[in-house]
Design a protein around this motif. Structure first.
Motif, PDB file in Angstrom:
ATOM      1  N   THR A 195      49.053 -10.142  12.518  1.00 13.52           N
ATOM      2  CA  THR A 195      48.996 -11.123  13.600  1.00 13.52           C
ATOM      3  C   THR A 195      49.443 -12.494  13.105  1.00 13.52           C
ATOM      4  OG1 THR A 195      46.686 -11.597  13.072  1.00 13.52           O
ATOM      5  CG2 THR A 195      47.106  -9.902  14.747  1.00 13.52           C
ATOM      6  N   GLY A 196      49.546 -13.421  14.035  1.00 18.67           N
ATOM      7  CA  GLY A 196      49.949 -14.778  13.685  1.00 18.67           C
ATOM      8  C   GLY A 196      51.346 -14.794  13.098  1.00 18.67           C
ATOM      9  N   VAL A 197      51.509 -15.527  12.021  1.00 24.37           N
ATOM     10  CA  VAL A 197      52.810 -15.673  11.383  1.00 24.37           C
ATOM     11  C   VAL A 197      53.297 -14.351  10.791  1.00 24.37           C
ATOM     12  CG1 VAL A 197      51.974 -16.390   9.113  1.00 24.37           C
ATOM     13  CG2 VAL A 197      54.138 -17.298   9.966  1.00 24.37           C
ATOM     14  N   TYR A 198      52.381 -13.414  10.598  1.00 26.43           N
ATOM     15  CA  TYR A 198      52.761 -12.095  10.073  1.00 26.43           C
ATOM     16  C   TYR A 198      53.486 -11.239  11.110  1.00 26.43           C
ATOM     17  CZ  TYR A 198      50.533 -13.144   5.734  1.00 26.43           C
ATOM     18  OH  TYR A 198      50.238 -13.726   4.529  1.00 26.43           O
ATOM     19  N   ARG A 199      53.636 -11.736  12.328  1.00 25.75           N
ATOM     20  CA  ARG A 199      54.492 -11.070  13.317  1.00 25.75           C
ATOM     21  C   ARG A 199      55.949 -11.457  13.107  1.00 25.75           C
ATOM     22  NH1 ARG A 199      52.043 -13.057  18.655  1.00 25.75           N
ATOM     23  NH2 ARG A 199      51.802 -14.816  17.280  1.00 25.75           N
ATOM     24  N   LEU A 200      56.178 -12.569  12.383  1.00 23.18           N
ATOM     25  CA  LEU A 200      57.536 -13.062  12.130  1.00 23.18           C
ATOM     26  C   LEU A 200      58.066 -12.640  10.767  1.00 23.18           C
ATOM     27  CD1 LEU A 200      57.019 -16.749  13.310  1.00 23.18           C
ATOM     28  CD2 LEU A 200      57.998 -14.853  14.621  1.00 23.18           C
ATOM     29  N   SER A 201      57.173 -12.547   9.799  1.00 26.41           N
ATOM     30  CA  SER A 201      57.568 -12.261   8.423  1.00 26.41           C
ATOM     31  C   SER A 201      56.452 -11.501   7.727  1.00 26.41           C
ATOM     32  CB  SER A 201      57.827 -13.579   7.677  1.00 26.41           C
ATOM     33  OG  SER A 201      57.987 -13.355   6.289  1.00 26.41           O
ATOM     34  N   ARG A 202      56.830 -10.507   6.926  1.00 23.24           N
ATOM     35  CA  ARG A 202      55.814  -9.799   6.136  1.00 23.24           C
ATOM     36  C   ARG A 202      55.352 -10.647   4.958  1.00 23.24           C
ATOM     37  NH1 ARG A 202      59.615  -5.247   6.200  1.00 23.24           N
ATOM     38  NH2 ARG A 202      59.602  -5.236   3.921  1.00 23.24           N
ATOM     39  N   ASN A 203      56.105 -11.685   4.647  1.00 23.19           N
ATOM     40  CA  ASN A 203      55.804 -12.545   3.497  1.00 23.19           C
ATOM     41  C   ASN A 203      55.945 -14.024   3.862  1.00 23.19           C
ATOM     42  OD1 ASN A 203      55.599 -10.453   1.227  1.00 23.19           O
ATOM     43  ND2 ASN A 203      57.526  -9.930   2.234  1.00 23.19           N
ATOM     44  N   PRO A 204      55.144 -14.504   4.799  1.00 24.29           N
ATOM     45  CA  PRO A 204      55.336 -15.887   5.238  1.00 24.29           C
ATOM     46  C   PRO A 204      55.059 -16.928   4.154  1.00 24.29           C
ATOM     47  CG  PRO A 204      53.336 -14.987   6.185  1.00 24.29           C
ATOM     48  CD  PRO A 204      54.066 -13.849   5.530  1.00 24.29           C
ATOM     49  N   MET A 205      54.133 -16.651   3.253  1.00 24.47           N
ATOM     50  CA  MET A 205      53.880 -17.624   2.188  1.00 24.47           C
ATOM     51  C   MET A 205      55.092 -17.737   1.279  1.00 24.47           C
ATOM     52  SD  MET A 205      49.892 -16.955   1.300  1.00 24.47           S
ATOM     53  CE  MET A 205      49.542 -15.372   2.058  1.00 24.47           C
ATOM     54  N   TYR A 206      55.713 -16.620   0.956  1.00 22.64           N
ATOM     55  CA  TYR A 206      56.903 -16.646   0.102  1.00 22.64           C
ATOM     56  C   TYR A 206      58.079 -17.264   0.851  1.00 22.64           C
ATOM     57  CZ  TYR A 206      54.004 -13.215  -2.344  1.00 22.64           C
ATOM     58  OH  TYR A 206      52.970 -12.565  -2.963  1.00 22.64           O
ATOM     59  N   THR A 207      58.180 -16.981   2.139  1.00 21.93           N
ATOM     60  CA  THR A 207      59.208 -17.611   2.968  1.00 21.93           C
ATOM     61  C   THR A 207      58.995 -19.118   2.971  1.00 21.93           C
ATOM     62  OG1 THR A 207      59.403 -15.635   4.345  1.00 21.93           O
ATOM     63  CG2 THR A 207      60.185 -17.705   5.299  1.00 21.93           C
ATOM     64  N   GLY A 208      57.737 -19.530   3.065  1.00 22.97           N
ATOM     65  CA  GLY A 208      57.415 -20.951   3.010  1.00 22.97           C
ATOM     66  C   GLY A 208      57.847 -21.583   1.701  1.00 22.97           C
ATOM     67  N   PHE A 209      57.628 -20.869   0.592  1.00 18.49           N
ATOM     68  CA  PHE A 209      58.057 -21.386  -0.706  1.00 18.49           C
ATOM     69  C   PHE A 209      59.574 -21.594  -0.723  1.00 18.49           C
ATOM     70  CE2 PHE A 209      54.356 -19.067  -3.043  1.00 18.49           C
ATOM     71  CZ  PHE A 209      53.461 -20.048  -2.629  1.00 18.49           C
TER      72      PHE A 209
END
Length: 157
Positions: free
Chosen positions: A85-99
């Motif tokens: 849910t949340g940002v995990y609907r957009l990316s399986r790795n949102p923290m790494y995408t953020g980095f």
């Protein structure tokens, strides 16, 4: 290189990548420069990358906290919940995408092509040594549910 998977914490790796990005600028100028060279359109893009990166990182952590599962990327087998849910609907790795977005903002600030070349190295390392190992562990833990999630949601964006 079987000793590398899940050995370097991603936040530390992002920090090391940022330091590596600073190196060509420091060697060329003797100091960190960049902000003064950003004109309005580049400044807007840089700030957008920075804020998007920060939001992705924080939203990823918040989703894990809400689900009461581990945020520790070094121990994926300790996950108690598959967060979708949340940002995990957009990316399986949102923290790494953020980095990656934050590193992109840094590259814009530095204005150095050699610095920007560090970002694909970060992504490559993450894909091979961090995400691959995480995906294997999550597949073992959550089976078909995780594999279906992988079919619906992209690894990065």
């Amino acid at each position: 290189m079987t000793f590398l998977p899940l050995k370097i914490p991603p936040l530390l790796l992002a920090g090391l990548t940022a330091l590596l990005m600073l190196l060509p600028v420091m060697l060329r100028t003797g100091h960190i420069s960049g902000w003064h060279g950003l004109r309005s359109p580049l400044l807007v893009i840089t700030l957008a990358l920075f804020f998007a990166g920060a939001i992705f990182c924080l939203a990823g952590v918040a989703s894990f906290r809400r689900a009461r599962t581990t945020v520790n990327p070094m121990r994926p087998l300790q996950a108690s919940t598959l967060v979708q849910t949340g940002v995990y609907r957009l990316s399986r790795n949102p923290m790494y995408t953020g980095f990656v977005l934050l590193l992109g903002a840094l590259a814009m600030v530095l204005g150095n092509y050699l610095s920007a070349l560090c970002i694909p190295l970060f992504v490559s390392y993450m894909n091979h040594f961090q995400i691959g190992a995480e995906e294997k562990a999550l597949s073992e833990l959550f089976g078909d549910e995780y594999r279906a999630y992988c079919q619906r949601v992209r690894r990065w964006l």
